[in-house]
Design an enzyme around this catalytic site. Sequence first.
Site, mmCIF file in Angstrom:
data_model
loop_
_atom_site.group_PDB
_atom_site.id
_atom_site.type_symbol
_atom_site.label_atom_id
_atom_site.label_comp_id
_atom_site.label_asym_id
_atom_site.label_seq_id
_atom_site.Cartn_x
_atom_site.Cartn_y
_atom_site.Cartn_z
ATOM 1 C CG HIS A 123 -5.378 2.706 -0.993
ATOM 2 N ND1 HIS A 123 -4.928 1.873 -2.161
ATOM 3 C CD2 HIS A 123 -6.189 2.128 -0.067
ATOM 4 C CE1 HIS A 123 -5.706 0.653 -1.786
ATOM 5 N NE2 HIS A 123 -6.290 0.811 -0.845
ATOM 6 C CG ASP A 173 -8.095 -2.686 -1.780
ATOM 7 O OD1 ASP A 173 -7.978 -1.545 -1.252
ATOM 8 O OD2 ASP A 173 -7.284 -3.748 -1.430
ATOM 9 C CD GLU A 213 -4.005 0.443 2.187
ATOM 10 O OE1 GLU A 213 -4.315 -0.075 3.367
ATOM 11 O OE2 GLU A 213 -3.864 -0.365 1.125
ATOM 12 C CD GLU A 214 -3.565 -2.430 -1.322
ATOM 13 O OE1 GLU A 214 -3.462 -3.259 -0.323
ATOM 14 O OE2 GLU A 214 -4.879 -2.533 -1.508
ATOM 15 C CG ASP A 248 -8.643 0.954 1.730
ATOM 16 O OD1 ASP A 248 -8.991 0.507 0.773
ATOM 17 O OD2 ASP A 248 -7.550 0.635 2.382
#
Lengths: 475, 475
Positions: free
Chosen positions: A285, A297, A331-332, A359
């Site tokens: 992501h 991340d 995504e977060e 991820d």
Amino acid sequence: MHFRKPLLTALVASLCASGAAVAQSNDPATLAKIRDAAMASDWPYQRLEDMTDLVGPRLSGSPGAAAAVEQVAEAMRKLGAKVTLQPVKVPHWVRGEEKAQLVEYTGRPKNVTQNVVLTALGGSSATPAAGLTAQVIVVRSFEELKERAADVKGRIVLFDVAFDQGMADRGLAGPAYGRGSAFRTRGPAMAAELGAAAALVRSVGGADYRVVHTGVTRLDENRRIPAAAVTAEDAMLIARLSKRGPVTMKLVLTPKTLPDADSFNVIADLPGTDKADEVVIVSGHLDSWDLATGANDDATGVTASMGVLETLKKLNLQPRRTIRMVAWMNEENGGKGGATYHQANRATLEKQFAAIESDNGAAGRTFGVLAGIRPQYEKLFAPLQAALLPIGAGVLQRRDVIGAGDLHALEADGVPSFLPLVDSSKYFDYHHTPADTFDKVQPQDLKSHTAVLATLAWYLANLDQPIGRAPEQFR
Amino acid sequence: MHFRKPLLTALVASLCASGAAVAQSNDPATLAKIRDAAMASDWPYQRLEDMTDLVGPRLSGSPGAAAAVEQVAEAMRKLGAKVTLQPVKVPHWVRGEEKAQLVEYTGRPKNVTQNVVLTALGGSSATPAAGLTAQVIVVRSFEELKERAADVKGRIVLFDVAFDQGMADRGLAGPAYGRGSAFRTRGPAMAAELGAAAALVRSVGGADYRVVHTGVTRLDENRRIPAAAVTAEDAMLIARLSKRGPVTMKLVLTPKTLPDADSFNVIADLPGTDKADEVVIVSGHLDSWDLATGANDDATGVTASMGVLETLKKLNLQPRRTIRMVAWMNEENGGKGGATYHQANRATLEKQFAAIESDNGAAGRTFGVLAGIRPQYEKLFAPLQAALLPIGAGVLQRRDVIGAGDLHALEADGVPSFLPLVDSSKYFDYHHTPADTFDKVQPQDLKSHTAVLATLAWYLANLDQPIGRAPEQFR
């Protein structure tokens, strides 16, 4: 079924389809060539440096997220991949001022206050600009919150639950994170329901450097409150002071939720030959939290996925199925990228042969593959394992519990999903903190990570046999 | 010389002088009793909790420093010690806003800037309130700064020198810190002399959690500039970006230097018997930096020193020489406490028999004593070593280089000085950071630290033989 072609037919078909391209095959020599080419390449690490140093943080809706879309698309176009920007509407939350002080407690000397280090959680609402002042109530479980429900109204609830680093050290970082992050995702909403003025959680992570770990919290749209993560040290301080008597905090958080923003999934295809209409996704992501440059991340996931196409292009290898690099957006704090892709492909999900997402960073050794497949298909992967064994990545472990970030909707609808297995014992030291930066990634770790993704993606794209659908319990 | 009394005479004299008190002696049983009492006591750890949790940060001139003076004085009065507050005039520097962004660099996408995490150094002057914007010049040594002197004017100089954690891991934390901190203490002044607009140093410490390490910088009164420490990660980022082309930073630092403030050394005496006019100091410094509660720097030193008196009081032991607990003020940014004490006692320094200071924290095992004595006196300490051996602290190492914080002026004038030997391999991870907090100290470590100080202080206070003066090279 469209998967059941004998090897020879497949080879002939592929040769016919690809013209000058090299024959597709899962023979050991080809797998080894892919693995070794990835192990020898600095290209993903250079892309990682570009993404983290030039673009930096990439929270959905931010200039960084927009710049990252452009940067990845441009790099993939340069490789000769077929690039599509898939529009995604994303939440747009912006951090503001954030500070807190303990202004009253038993034993406080005259004129003394204690600063508390904290950071707003994604989705937090704002305090008044001048702050709010309230007593802190410390709880250690959801049960304790319920027991003390009568004390919550108008107070600041602190969930003081320590991350279980011992679990992480024993290879159970994911479950440890799951336990800890439950308080972050669900705690503030529960506190809000009981009338809390604000909610705090102890940062979810193993580091003891007074580090804040942000992340999303799920608040009811009609009952939003200010919510933040305090450092482990500050949570312990408040808990200790609370044993002496009431503790009063002044809290200032001024984040804003702006109208949803326009953004994109970046999709880059390496078209297949005879099975070009079938797709193997390899992805990470693109968005990150705003406190750091999101190296692990999840810039590593994106740049290693980009590296899969770079490796195959460099080797002039064309897969039977289309290999599709996806850099997911959001995504977060919303998961809108994965949901959008699923929505767009839901009518033809049988063409999504398999999906890989990285991820869990690459801040440690990659030692294999976690496979969301049914048991009877496991033996199909022995040749892949043999190819990855020389780089210490020969483990194949089946996964029975759904949970691959952006792939969630695809998995739930039957698409087999694959994740790299990474030593994540240190991952949650940095995850969602200001310290998730480029220097945390060792070049060698990113190389082997890319090698696993590339070999796996190729293997899936050229398999003659079907691999079935995701495990029944994923539905 | 007044030290040269035979043992028997001394014993008789002490018995006569002390009335009902227990006979003073360095016999093994007494030393063991002191050691074991300290090992069994939670009292210093409770004082540590009081100091860090209730008072918190204690930078000179702050309300916290004033509160700490009161807290320590009160605790020592409760023990029955004779407490004196020795007035000390201290610098009064107050941190302000601090933020920085990279606003221009080669490859910067539209609308993107990168936040830099930093903290002002003690003594820094302020930028304009709106900040200053200038190009950053990265250097890795004083030599490189001189070579590039022509480029410095109007620029922001960054000293990008990494802390040598490898040295710290090999037991050389002190020298590693000495090397690194030279850039912090002297670098900004050198940059200022060349016309720099501001100076930055890479944080001096081993942690990789985007942690700032503050500390004092020594600027020429007439040529002060804004000066700050950036995290290791940010220093590396700026250095990498500088390789791509010029990097421009916007820097906001608004600290203030206020008029000197009134403060105090806290002195608490356990009066001696026949040699009561001779003094053995046992000490730590009461002030801390403002970012944390200064648990290891240096609440452990103060509370362990307090624990020396508590231990002896509890055992009803009275030393021949006066044991003097000193909580020094202003070690961190001025050294005025140590200087004031030296000045007040300079006419009778021969009465300062020995001085102990603990200022390396207790975030690790205490394994012995570092002694600023001449070689011929080393053998005198064998009984002390034997007494400390059972708690793993039997090492006695001579020190040939001056450098015990608040004792510096005393040492230079001949007073023998003693420091506890502590495993400091982790000390500089936390030193001067926001993470120097109570939780970093293990109760057991503080117990053995106190046991070493108590046994050593008692031993020195009851020695029959002279121990000479500090090594010649300390002068």
